[in-house]
Design a protein around this motif. Structure first.
Motif, PDB file in Angstrom:
ATOM      1  N   ALA A  87       0.869  -1.180   0.000  1.00  0.00           N
ATOM      2  CA  ALA A  87       0.000   0.000   0.000  1.00  0.00           C
ATOM      3  C   ALA A  87       0.905   1.230   0.000  1.00  0.00           C
ATOM      4  O   ALA A  87       1.885   1.276   0.744  1.00  0.00           O
ATOM      5  CB  ALA A  87      -0.899   0.001   1.222  1.00  0.00           C
ATOM      6  N   PRO A  88       0.599   2.228  -0.807  1.00  0.00           N
ATOM      7  CA  PRO A  88       1.468   3.402  -0.888  1.00  0.00           C
ATOM      8  C   PRO A  88       1.366   4.290   0.351  1.00  0.00           C
ATOM      9  O   PRO A  88       0.306   4.387   0.965  1.00  0.00           O
ATOM     10  CB  PRO A  88       0.955   4.136  -2.126  1.00  0.00           C
ATOM     11  N   SER A  89       2.470   4.925   0.694  1.00  0.00           N
ATOM     12  CA  SER A  89       2.460   5.908   1.779  1.00  0.00           C
ATOM     13  C   SER A  89       1.731   7.160   1.296  1.00  0.00           C
ATOM     14  O   SER A  89       1.444   7.319   0.099  1.00  0.00           O
ATOM     15  CB  SER A  89       3.899   6.277   2.151  1.00  0.00           C
TER      16      SER A  89
ATOM     17  N   LEU B  54       3.917   8.981  -1.271  1.00  0.00           N
ATOM     18  CA  LEU B  54       3.931   8.328  -2.585  1.00  0.00           C
ATOM     19  C   LEU B  54       2.598   8.560  -3.301  1.00  0.00           C
ATOM     20  O   LEU B  54       2.559   8.857  -4.499  1.00  0.00           O
ATOM     21  CB  LEU B  54       4.194   6.837  -2.399  1.00  0.00           C
ATOM     22  N   LEU B  55       1.531   8.456  -2.545  1.00  0.00           N
ATOM     23  CA  LEU B  55       0.202   8.693  -3.114  1.00  0.00           C
ATOM     24  C   LEU B  55       0.076  10.134  -3.602  1.00  0.00           C
ATOM     25  O   LEU B  55      -0.536  10.399  -4.651  1.00  0.00           O
ATOM     26  CB  LEU B  55      -0.854   8.391  -2.053  1.00  0.00           C
ATOM     27  N   ALA B  56       0.668  11.050  -2.866  1.00  0.00           N
ATOM     28  CA  ALA B  56       0.588  12.466  -3.241  1.00  0.00           C
ATOM     29  C   ALA B  56       1.238  12.716  -4.600  1.00  0.00           C
ATOM     30  O   ALA B  56       0.832  13.623  -5.328  1.00  0.00           O
ATOM     31  CB  ALA B  56       1.251  13.325  -2.168  1.00  0.00           C
ATOM     32  N   MET B  57       2.223  11.917  -4.949  1.00  0.00           N
ATOM     33  CA  MET B  57       2.902  12.135  -6.223  1.00  0.00           C
ATOM     34  C   MET B  57       1.973  11.932  -7.419  1.00  0.00           C
ATOM     35  O   MET B  57       2.217  12.479  -8.482  1.00  0.00           O
ATOM     36  CB  MET B  57       4.129  11.215  -6.348  1.00  0.00           C
TER      37      MET B  57
ATOM     38  N   LEU C 210      -1.724   5.207 -10.348  1.00  0.00           N
ATOM     39  CA  LEU C 210      -2.080   4.028  -9.567  1.00  0.00           C
ATOM     40  C   LEU C 210      -2.375   2.867 -10.505  1.00  0.00           C
ATOM     41  O   LEU C 210      -3.023   3.047 -11.541  1.00  0.00           O
ATOM     42  CB  LEU C 210      -3.335   4.299  -8.731  1.00  0.00           C
ATOM     43  N   ASN C 211      -1.898   1.674 -10.135  1.00  0.00           N
ATOM     44  CA  ASN C 211      -2.261   0.500 -10.927  1.00  0.00           C
ATOM     45  C   ASN C 211      -3.533  -0.120 -10.356  1.00  0.00           C
ATOM     46  O   ASN C 211      -4.102   0.381  -9.368  1.00  0.00           O
ATOM     47  CB  ASN C 211      -1.093  -0.507 -11.008  1.00  0.00           C
ATOM     48  N   ASP C 212      -3.978  -1.208 -10.935  1.00  0.00           N
ATOM     49  CA  ASP C 212      -5.234  -1.821 -10.512  1.00  0.00           C
ATOM     50  C   ASP C 212      -5.189  -2.340  -9.085  1.00  0.00           C
ATOM     51  O   ASP C 212      -6.226  -2.498  -8.439  1.00  0.00           O
ATOM     52  CB  ASP C 212      -5.595  -2.976 -11.464  1.00  0.00           C
TER      53      ASP C 212
ATOM     54  N   VAL D 223       1.412   2.563  -6.383  1.00  0.00           N
ATOM     55  CA  VAL D 223       1.862   3.694  -7.197  1.00  0.00           C
ATOM     56  C   VAL D 223       2.932   3.218  -8.172  1.00  0.00           C
ATOM     57  O   VAL D 223       3.862   2.505  -7.784  1.00  0.00           O
ATOM     58  CB  VAL D 223       2.401   4.828  -6.307  1.00  0.00           C
ATOM     59  N   GLU D 224       2.781   3.613  -9.412  1.00  0.00           N
ATOM     60  CA  GLU D 224       3.759   3.296 -10.450  1.00  0.00           C
ATOM     61  C   GLU D 224       4.275   4.594 -11.056  1.00  0.00           C
ATOM     62  O   GLU D 224       3.598   5.616 -11.017  1.00  0.00           O
ATOM     63  CB  GLU D 224       3.118   2.456 -11.553  1.00  0.00           C
ATOM     64  N   VAL D 225       5.451   4.526 -11.634  1.00  0.00           N
ATOM     65  CA  VAL D 225       5.995   5.703 -12.307  1.00  0.00           C
ATOM     66  C   VAL D 225       6.417   5.329 -13.724  1.00  0.00           C
ATOM     67  O   VAL D 225       7.008   4.282 -13.956  1.00  0.00           O
ATOM     68  CB  VAL D 225       7.185   6.311 -11.519  1.00  0.00           C
ATOM     69  N   VAL D 226       6.076   6.193 -14.640  1.00  0.00           N
ATOM     70  CA  VAL D 226       6.571   6.098 -16.019  1.00  0.00           C
ATOM     71  C   VAL D 226       7.260   7.432 -16.280  1.00  0.00           C
ATOM     72  O   VAL D 226       6.603   8.438 -16.561  1.00  0.00           O
ATOM     73  CB  VAL D 226       5.429   5.864 -17.026  1.00  0.00           C
ATOM     74  N   PRO D 227       8.592   7.474 -16.132  1.00  0.00           N
ATOM     75  CA  PRO D 227       9.284   8.760 -16.135  1.00  0.00           C
ATOM     76  C   PRO D 227       9.478   9.399 -17.501  1.00  0.00           C
ATOM     77  O   PRO D 227      10.127  10.447 -17.585  1.00  0.00           O
ATOM     78  CB  PRO D 227      10.626   8.445 -15.459  1.00  0.00           C
ATOM     79  N   ASP D 228       8.893   8.839 -18.539  1.00  0.00           N
ATOM     80  CA  ASP D 228       8.968   9.487 -19.848  1.00  0.00           C
ATOM     81  C   ASP D 228       8.256  10.838 -19.744  1.00  0.00           C
ATOM     82  O   ASP D 228       7.092  10.893 -19.359  1.00  0.00           O
ATOM     83  CB  ASP D 228       8.281   8.646 -20.913  1.00  0.00           C
ATOM     84  N   GLY D 229       8.927  11.895 -20.075  1.00  0.00           N
ATOM     85  CA  GLY D 229       8.335  13.231 -19.978  1.00  0.00           C
ATOM     86  C   GLY D 229       8.680  13.946 -18.693  1.00  0.00           C
ATOM     87  O   GLY D 229       8.276  15.091 -18.501  1.00  0.00           O
TER      88      GLY D 229
END
Ligand code: SF4
Length: 95
Positions: A31-33, A36-39, A50-52, A56-62
């Motif tokens: 569970a995200p903190s 992390l959720l704020a990001m 957020l994934n299913d 929390v996931e990150v895709v840093p493209d951009g």
């Protein structure tokens, strides 16, 4: 002549993806903190989501390399943050 909006200025930036070598990684979690959720709301480039499973996931493209997520989440080890390799990442051409 009207003043361009921030979104229009940011659209001028370009990003060179370093395929297979993301410069930001989120540590495994169940569970995200709160930070992390704020990001998912704070990242100006919309890299966090957020994934299913509610993680929390990150895709840093951009990513603009603004450092917000680094300040908020790296000290606690929730993310690993590095600058992209030379020649990759954001290109501030007109910003
Ligand atoms: S450094 Fe800034 S733009 Fe890049 S992922 Fe973190 S918050 Fe988003």
């Amino acid at each position: 002549m009207s003043t361009p909006r921030v979104e229009e200025k940011l659209f001028q930036n370009r990003y060179l993806v370093d395929a297979g070598r993301p410069h930001i990684r989120v540590a495994a979690h169940t569970a995200p903190s709160a930070n992390l959720l704020a990001m998912t709301r704070l990242c100006p480039a919309g890299c966090y989501g957020l994934n299913d499973a509610g993680q929390v996931e990150v895709v840093p493209d951009g990513c603009f390399e603004c450092g917000t997520c680094r300040v908020l989440c790296e000290p606690s080890g929730e993310i690993e943050w590095n600058y992209p390799r030379g020649g990759f990442g954001v290109l501030f051409k007109f910003g």
